[in-house]
Design a protein around this motif. Structure first.
Motif, mmCIF file in Angstrom:
data_model
loop_
_atom_site.group_PDB
_atom_site.id
_atom_site.type_symbol
_atom_site.label_atom_id
_atom_site.label_comp_id
_atom_site.label_asym_id
_atom_site.label_seq_id
_atom_site.Cartn_x
_atom_site.Cartn_y
_atom_site.Cartn_z
ATOM 1 N N PHE A 1 52.301 41.495 40.710
ATOM 2 C CA PHE A 1 50.934 41.020 40.881
ATOM 3 C C PHE A 1 50.681 39.815 40.015
ATOM 4 C CE2 PHE A 1 47.693 44.129 42.782
ATOM 5 C CZ PHE A 1 47.828 43.462 43.967
ATOM 6 N N MET B 1 41.322 39.062 46.734
ATOM 7 C CA MET B 1 42.676 38.505 46.787
ATOM 8 C C MET B 1 42.690 37.258 47.645
ATOM 9 S SD MET B 1 44.919 41.966 47.264
ATOM 10 C CE MET B 1 44.529 43.431 46.329
ATOM 11 N N GLN C 1 54.366 41.359 48.816
ATOM 12 C CA GLN C 1 52.961 41.375 48.445
ATOM 13 C C GLN C 1 52.206 42.386 49.283
ATOM 14 O OE1 GLN C 1 52.547 37.039 49.036
ATOM 15 N NE2 GLN C 1 51.599 37.034 47.014
ATOM 16 N N ILE D 1 50.075 45.279 47.723
ATOM 17 C CA ILE D 1 48.648 45.411 47.990
ATOM 18 C C ILE D 1 48.359 46.769 48.628
ATOM 19 C CG2 ILE D 1 46.772 44.507 49.381
ATOM 20 C CD1 ILE D 1 48.178 41.736 49.062
#
Lengths: 205, 205
Positions: A88, B22, B34, B38
């Motif tokens: 992240f 985001m 990602q 997420i």
DNA sequence: GCAAATTAATGATTTATTCAAG
DNA sequence: CTTGAATAAATCATTAATTTGC
């Protein structure tokens, strides 16, 4: 010297703003009509010619791509340093992190136990992708979701092993519904792929 | 019905908030890692799968752009109602073309005689782009500006005739400066091509 | 107030376009 | 020039808002 006596066009802030907005809106290689249109529009805010617009878009697109390429190669180079749940803090995520003053508790600090929980879920039959180093998602012709998973160890010296492909979200019309129904009771396993070994293609070209 | 028995994902307010944050923070096309990251994060707040995240970003980005484009076209068209060149037909604006049922008379169909009129205006030194069917701008190897103009009638049955090329902005090193200097007082005439007949190449391969 | 009906949002798919590697 | 991968645009489909008549 900006306008007078200058040998090259110097966009005004307003012109620049509009150009960037157009670019963001999807105009990356305007055709002649568009160039004329844009030139006409922007001439209201200062001296400008069609060639300026043309060159601006050309350069902007090229440099965008350049940046992207550099970022990508950098990522690929430093990928191995980013492990598990720590990515992240990618460039895009950097100011989103726990230190984000705007929403400091949006991303709670990972605490002891959380990663263990993740590990448990892996053992449990659900697949956690945060243990893969290099993952690419793709959609096959038949609308199946595949995930390319690099299962090799980080290449310290030797070369990276070939990728293996795991079927991630089988979404063919036939099993879409049952898949969905099955999902009703693993709603808490975030990466609920439920990959059973027979779902994994035996080998890949 | 939100969660149970639903056929599609319904983000919780918290999930939505995080996704939007985001997005605002620069993540518009997350890669697989990602996405999984997420997904993992958001799963703390409710059922969610990787594909939901993937789709969310795709849709969000697309609709953001859509909004921007609409705003832009509105702006441009409004400010240019009184001008010659009131259209904007890029691939991005494809749905605004002559055949668009939504605005059929914004872009009138080419009619008989129009191309002759166009030819006259070319001779006259002014060029109107809104009468051409298909225009493409290109720069030749020698840094000259060329404009590809489709001068044929709309292809009813037969094949579209080959493109003809008109020199639009002669930008060779020799006449670049004078061109620029000349432009100082026609900065408000956007389509200032001023093609004189002798500028048009006699014939093209 | 409250559902049926209608419209607007938005999740999910499919199709087209772009870009660059071979 | 061809082709594969990636992305964007267009479209379909379902859910949420809202309007409307009672």
């Amino acid at each position: 010297m900006s306008p007078a006596g200058s040998t090259r066009w110097c966009p005004t802030p307003h012109q620049l703003m509009m150009l960037e907005e157009m670019y963001r809106s999807g105009i990356s290689t305007p055709n002649a009509s568009q160039i004329q249109q844009i030139t006409s529009q922007l001439s209201f805010y200062g001296k400008i010619e069609g060639k300026n617009v043309f060159y601006w878009f050309q350069n902007h697109k090229a440099r965008d791509r350049q940046k992207l390429r550099k970022k990508l190669t950098r990522q690929l180079q430093h990928q191995h340093q980013h492990q598990l749940l720590h990515y992240f803090d990618s460039p895009a995520f950097r100011h989103l992190s726990c230190h984000n003053s705007a929403s400091p508790n949006l991303f709670p600090q990972p605490q002891a136990g959380i990663h263990n929980e993740a590990a448990k879920q892996v053992m449990n039959g659900t697949w956690k992708f945060d243990i893969t180093e290099r993952v690419d998602m793709m959609r096959t012709y038949g609308s199946d979701w595949l995930m390319m998973v690099d299962v090799g160890p980080p290449p310290l010296i030797s070369r990276r092993p070939p990728l293996k492909t795991l079927e991630l979200f089988p979404l063919t019309a036939s099993n879409l519904k049952e898949k969905f129904n099955d999902n009703t009771n693993n709603s808490l396993s975030p990466v609920s792929c439920n990959i059973s070994p027979d779902k994994v293609p035996p080998s890949l070209p």
